[in-house]
Every structure is written in structure tokens, then in C-alpha cells.
Design a protein around this motif. Sequence first.
Motif, PDB file in Angstrom:
ATOM      1  N   SER A  63      -2.151   5.200  -3.625  1.00 39.22           N
ATOM      2  CA  SER A  63      -2.934   3.846  -4.229  1.00 39.22           C
ATOM      3  C   SER A  63      -3.410   3.819  -2.812  1.00 39.22           C
ATOM      4  O   SER A  63      -4.087   3.914  -2.003  1.00 39.22           O
ATOM      5  CB  SER A  63      -1.534   2.995  -4.839  1.00 39.22           C
ATOM      6  OG  SER A  63      -0.920   2.943  -2.732  1.00 39.22           O
ATOM      7  N   ALA A  64      -4.584   2.918  -3.816  1.00 38.84           N
ATOM      8  CA  ALA A  64      -5.712   1.544  -2.798  1.00 38.84           C
ATOM      9  C   ALA A  64      -5.976   0.581  -3.304  1.00 38.84           C
ATOM     10  O   ALA A  64      -5.854   0.360  -4.110  1.00 38.84           O
ATOM     11  CB  ALA A  64      -7.485   3.114  -2.440  1.00 38.84           C
ATOM     12  N   GLU A  65      -6.557  -0.270  -2.023  1.00 38.40           N
ATOM     13  CA  GLU A  65      -6.978  -1.972  -2.961  1.00 38.40           C
ATOM     14  C   GLU A  65      -7.890  -1.595  -1.881  1.00 38.40           C
ATOM     15  O   GLU A  65      -9.350  -1.491  -0.889  1.00 38.40           O
ATOM     16  CB  GLU A  65      -5.909  -2.855  -1.537  1.00 38.40           C
ATOM     17  CG  GLU A  65      -5.691  -2.781  -0.859  1.00 38.40           C
ATOM     18  CD  GLU A  65      -4.893  -3.653  -0.372  1.00 38.40           C
ATOM     19  OE1 GLU A  65      -5.239  -3.658   0.915  1.00 38.40           O
ATOM     20  OE2 GLU A  65      -3.562  -4.016  -1.153  1.00 38.40           O
ATOM     21  N   PRO A  66      -9.091  -2.814  -2.642  1.00 40.14           N
ATOM     22  CA  PRO A  66     -10.875  -3.210  -2.190  1.00 40.14           C
ATOM     23  C   PRO A  66     -10.449  -3.589  -0.924  1.00 40.14           C
ATOM     24  O   PRO A  66      -9.424  -4.385  -0.610  1.00 40.14           O
ATOM     25  CB  PRO A  66     -11.363  -4.059  -3.184  1.00 40.14           C
ATOM     26  CG  PRO A  66     -10.561  -3.599  -4.765  1.00 40.14           C
ATOM     27  CD  PRO A  66      -8.836  -3.546  -3.750  1.00 40.14           C
ATOM     28  N   ARG A  67     -11.431  -3.832   0.746  1.00 39.67           N
ATOM     29  CA  ARG A  67     -11.432  -4.499   1.427  1.00 39.67           C
ATOM     30  C   ARG A  67     -12.394  -5.339   1.735  1.00 39.67           C
ATOM     31  O   ARG A  67     -13.855  -5.387   1.479  1.00 39.67           O
ATOM     32  CB  ARG A  67     -11.235  -3.047   2.323  1.00 39.67           C
ATOM     33  CG  ARG A  67     -10.971  -3.848   3.942  1.00 39.67           C
ATOM     34  CD  ARG A  67     -11.070  -2.147   4.554  1.00 39.67           C
ATOM     35  NE  ARG A  67     -11.778  -0.965   5.343  1.00 39.67           N
ATOM     36  CZ  ARG A  67     -12.526  -0.832   5.618  1.00 39.67           C
ATOM     37  NH1 ARG A  67     -12.993  -1.708   6.698  1.00 39.67           N
ATOM     38  NH2 ARG A  67     -13.825  -0.205   5.659  1.00 39.67           N
ATOM     39  N   PRO A 102     -21.552   2.486  -0.986  1.00 41.65           N
ATOM     40  CA  PRO A 102     -20.666   2.349  -0.603  1.00 41.65           C
ATOM     41  C   PRO A 102     -19.316   2.341  -0.740  1.00 41.65           C
ATOM     42  O   PRO A 102     -19.906  -0.289  -1.215  1.00 41.65           O
ATOM     43  CB  PRO A 102     -20.498   2.857   1.074  1.00 41.65           C
ATOM     44  CG  PRO A 102     -22.077   3.113   0.939  1.00 41.65           C
ATOM     45  CD  PRO A 102     -22.564   2.395  -0.075  1.00 41.65           C
ATOM     46  N   LYS A 103     -17.685   2.087  -1.137  1.00 39.53           N
ATOM     47  CA  LYS A 103     -17.156   1.433  -1.375  1.00 39.53           C
ATOM     48  C   LYS A 103     -16.256   1.255  -0.499  1.00 39.53           C
ATOM     49  O   LYS A 103     -15.378   2.343  -0.056  1.00 39.53           O
ATOM     50  CB  LYS A 103     -16.194   1.242  -2.602  1.00 39.53           C
ATOM     51  CG  LYS A 103     -15.396   0.314  -3.210  1.00 39.53           C
ATOM     52  CD  LYS A 103     -14.904   1.040  -4.698  1.00 39.53           C
ATOM     53  CE  LYS A 103     -13.988   0.082  -5.468  1.00 39.53           C
ATOM     54  NZ  LYS A 103     -13.990   0.341  -7.089  1.00 39.53           N
ATOM     55  N   HIS A 104     -15.784   0.088   0.091  1.00 38.28           N
ATOM     56  CA  HIS A 104     -14.790  -0.247   1.113  1.00 38.28           C
ATOM     57  C   HIS A 104     -13.338  -0.525   0.880  1.00 38.28           C
ATOM     58  O   HIS A 104     -12.981  -1.240   0.351  1.00 38.28           O
ATOM     59  CB  HIS A 104     -14.966  -1.467   2.357  1.00 38.28           C
ATOM     60  CG  HIS A 104     -16.818  -1.019   2.993  1.00 38.28           C
ATOM     61  ND1 HIS A 104     -15.947  -0.766   4.288  1.00 38.28           N
ATOM     62  CD2 HIS A 104     -17.615  -1.735   2.435  1.00 38.28           C
ATOM     63  CE1 HIS A 104     -17.852  -0.141   4.534  1.00 38.28           C
ATOM     64  NE2 HIS A 104     -18.340  -1.205   3.394  1.00 38.28           N
ATOM     65  N   ILE A 105     -12.370   0.594   1.001  1.00 40.67           N
ATOM     66  CA  ILE A 105     -10.759   0.243   0.494  1.00 40.67           C
ATOM     67  C   ILE A 105     -10.115   0.355   1.977  1.00 40.67           C
ATOM     68  O   ILE A 105     -10.232   0.831   2.857  1.00 40.67           O
ATOM     69  CB  ILE A 105     -10.624   1.040  -0.570  1.00 40.67           C
ATOM     70  CG1 ILE A 105     -10.429   2.659   0.087  1.00 40.67           C
ATOM     71  CG2 ILE A 105     -11.471   1.380  -1.852  1.00 40.67           C
ATOM     72  CD1 ILE A 105     -10.738   3.757  -0.863  1.00 40.67           C
ATOM     73  N   ALA A 123      -6.387  12.025  -5.278  1.00 41.90           N
ATOM     74  CA  ALA A 123      -6.646  11.046  -6.699  1.00 41.90           C
ATOM     75  C   ALA A 123      -6.516   9.004  -6.380  1.00 41.90           C
ATOM     76  O   ALA A 123      -5.375   8.757  -6.346  1.00 41.90           O
ATOM     77  CB  ALA A 123      -5.747  11.116  -8.116  1.00 41.90           C
ATOM     78  N   LEU A 124      -7.844   8.951  -6.034  1.00 42.78           N
ATOM     79  CA  LEU A 124      -7.148   6.998  -5.591  1.00 42.78           C
ATOM     80  C   LEU A 124      -6.830   5.600  -7.053  1.00 42.78           C
ATOM     81  O   LEU A 124      -7.932   6.272  -8.023  1.00 42.78           O
ATOM     82  CB  LEU A 124      -8.718   6.737  -5.694  1.00 42.78           C
ATOM     83  CG  LEU A 124      -9.091   7.042  -3.725  1.00 42.78           C
ATOM     84  CD1 LEU A 124     -10.628   6.991  -2.952  1.00 42.78           C
ATOM     85  CD2 LEU A 124      -8.117   8.147  -2.552  1.00 42.78           C
ATOM     86  N   ASP A 128      -8.406  -2.826  -8.129  1.00 41.36           N
ATOM     87  CA  ASP A 128      -9.285  -3.876  -9.369  1.00 41.36           C
ATOM     88  C   ASP A 128      -9.618  -2.411 -10.313  1.00 41.36           C
ATOM     89  O   ASP A 128     -10.365  -3.070 -10.908  1.00 41.36           O
ATOM     90  CB  ASP A 128     -10.867  -3.343  -7.914  1.00 41.36           C
ATOM     91  CG  ASP A 128     -11.708  -2.063  -7.626  1.00 41.36           C
ATOM     92  OD1 ASP A 128     -11.015  -0.837  -7.954  1.00 41.36           O
ATOM     93  OD2 ASP A 128     -12.331  -1.504  -7.396  1.00 41.36           O
ATOM     94  N   GLY A 129      -8.776  -1.782 -10.537  1.00 42.19           N
ATOM     95  CA  GLY A 129      -8.748  -0.570 -12.042  1.00 42.19           C
ATOM     96  C   GLY A 129      -9.241   0.300 -12.229  1.00 42.19           C
ATOM     97  O   GLY A 129      -9.264   1.042 -12.978  1.00 42.19           O
ATOM     98  N   THR A 130     -10.449   0.500 -11.156  1.00 43.10           N
ATOM     99  CA  THR A 130     -11.290   2.040 -10.740  1.00 43.10           C
ATOM    100  C   THR A 130      -9.986   3.029 -10.157  1.00 43.10           C
ATOM    101  O   THR A 130      -8.935   2.350  -9.336  1.00 43.10           O
ATOM    102  CB  THR A 130     -12.282   1.726  -9.834  1.00 43.10           C
ATOM    103  OG1 THR A 130     -11.448   0.972  -8.480  1.00 43.10           O
ATOM    104  CG2 THR A 130     -13.075   0.545 -11.178  1.00 43.10           C
ATOM    105  N   GLN A 131     -10.551   4.182 -10.749  1.00 46.37           N
ATOM    106  CA  GLN A 131     -10.207   5.152 -10.090  1.00 46.37           C
ATOM    107  C   GLN A 131     -10.803   6.107  -9.890  1.00 46.37           C
ATOM    108  O   GLN A 131     -12.068   6.560 -10.285  1.00 46.37           O
ATOM    109  CB  GLN A 131      -8.469   6.292 -11.358  1.00 46.37           C
ATOM    110  CG  GLN A 131      -7.841   5.351 -11.935  1.00 46.37           C
ATOM    111  CD  GLN A 131      -6.779   5.918 -13.049  1.00 46.37           C
ATOM    112  OE1 GLN A 131      -7.602   6.625 -13.419  1.00 46.37           O
ATOM    113  NE2 GLN A 131      -5.825   5.060 -12.906  1.00 46.37           N
TER     114      GLN A 131
END
Length: 226
Positions: A7-11, A39-42, A63-64, A68-71
Motif C-alpha cells: 500500500s502507499a499514499e500520496p505525500r 514524478p509522484k511523491h508517495i 505492485a503499488l 488516491d485510487g491509482t495502481q
Amino acid sequence: MSEVKISAEPRTEFGKGGARRTRRAGKVPAVLYGHGEKPKHIALPAREFAAAIRNGGANQLLALDISDGTQALALPKAIQRDPIKDTFEHVDLLLVRRGEKVTVDVPVQLTGEAARDTLIVHDHDTLSVTADATKVPDHLEASIEGAEAGSQVTAADVQLPAGVELAADPEMAVATVTAAPTAEQLEATLPEVETADAEAEAGVGEETAEAAEPAGEENAEAKTEA
């Protein structure tokens, strides 16, 4: 190598202060980039990420599942660790697609035993290879079984799994077999070590004596004046 779901979350906080707060919350600051995307900060859960790297190695496919609903599929590109705490400080993640070829550095393990009275010098611990992003091996193997002193294991000698291609120079040295020093050679070095130790001790003794002399003279002068 099978992928690990994590799992991950936006930062939203950046900079050193934001990274420290992320780590205090039990997460690892990371940036996800590649394929021309911004670039996406997570933030990754520290325990889950550590377990994935411990079990699958530095090239573990992730596999992230981002909150935010993205993979996304990603490979660790650069991992920063705290050398004292042995924790993860920051991770750069490279976006990959199934079937895509990537070039990565994979650890090399030596198998077998070289000839007697030899020593093995590891010239390179990793080897650059090109492989399917979803099939990057966690390690490669090269045999040193029976290798005599003076022989060398090159990149071309490393066993590559099907679908994996060598990206490094085939002549690059991976390991070198040298002759182990004899008992006579080891004994010959002992007097040099003992002499050096004796000289060092003598130097310390002289410095101590010199440091003590002025103090004695000062005490004598003080008594005379008294």
C-alpha cells in the motif's frame, strides 16, 4: 521474481522536515517516476517495505496500491538507508510495465570451493543485466569450483537465467583467485609488526617523560621561591 503488493499514499509534505515527519509516522518517503510522467511523491509503510526488500532483494518488483485510487508497478532504483539505525530514509521507484525490458544491477553469488591454499577477491558484487521488468532475478551465480590461483571469474562466466541478457562488459572481473600466504610469509611479517608496536610504545614513553620533566622543574622553582 514475483511481485509484492504494498500500500502507499500520496505525500503532500516535502523537504527535510516533511520527510522526518513521514518517517516518524512509520512510513518511508518515496518518489515514483518514469515513462515521461510527472514524478509522484508517495509514502510507503516502513515495515511492509522492509519485509519486501529483505525477502526479495533490492530489485523486488512492487505492485503499488495508492490510496488516491491509482495502481502502479515499480522497481526500486535507489534506496537510501540510515547506516546507524539501519532504517530506510528514502526510495526512488521506477515505473515499469509488464513485458518491458529494464537494465538493473543484480547481486552475484559465488558457488563451489576454489583449490586449496587460495583466497577469493571479490572485484564486483553486482552485475548489470537486462531483463523483463517482471522477471528480474534476485541474484546470479558464478562457479569457482576448483579454481586455481591466478584464475579469474569474468562477467561472461556468470550463469544467466533464460530471458536475461548481460549488459556489462563480458571481460569485467567478478572475482579473482589468488594464492593464500604461506606460514613462512605470515611469520616474516610478525617481526615488522612487533617492531612497529615497540617503537610506538617507546615514543609514548618518551612523550610521557618529556611531559613530566617541566612539571618537576616548576615544582622545584615553586619550593625555592617559597
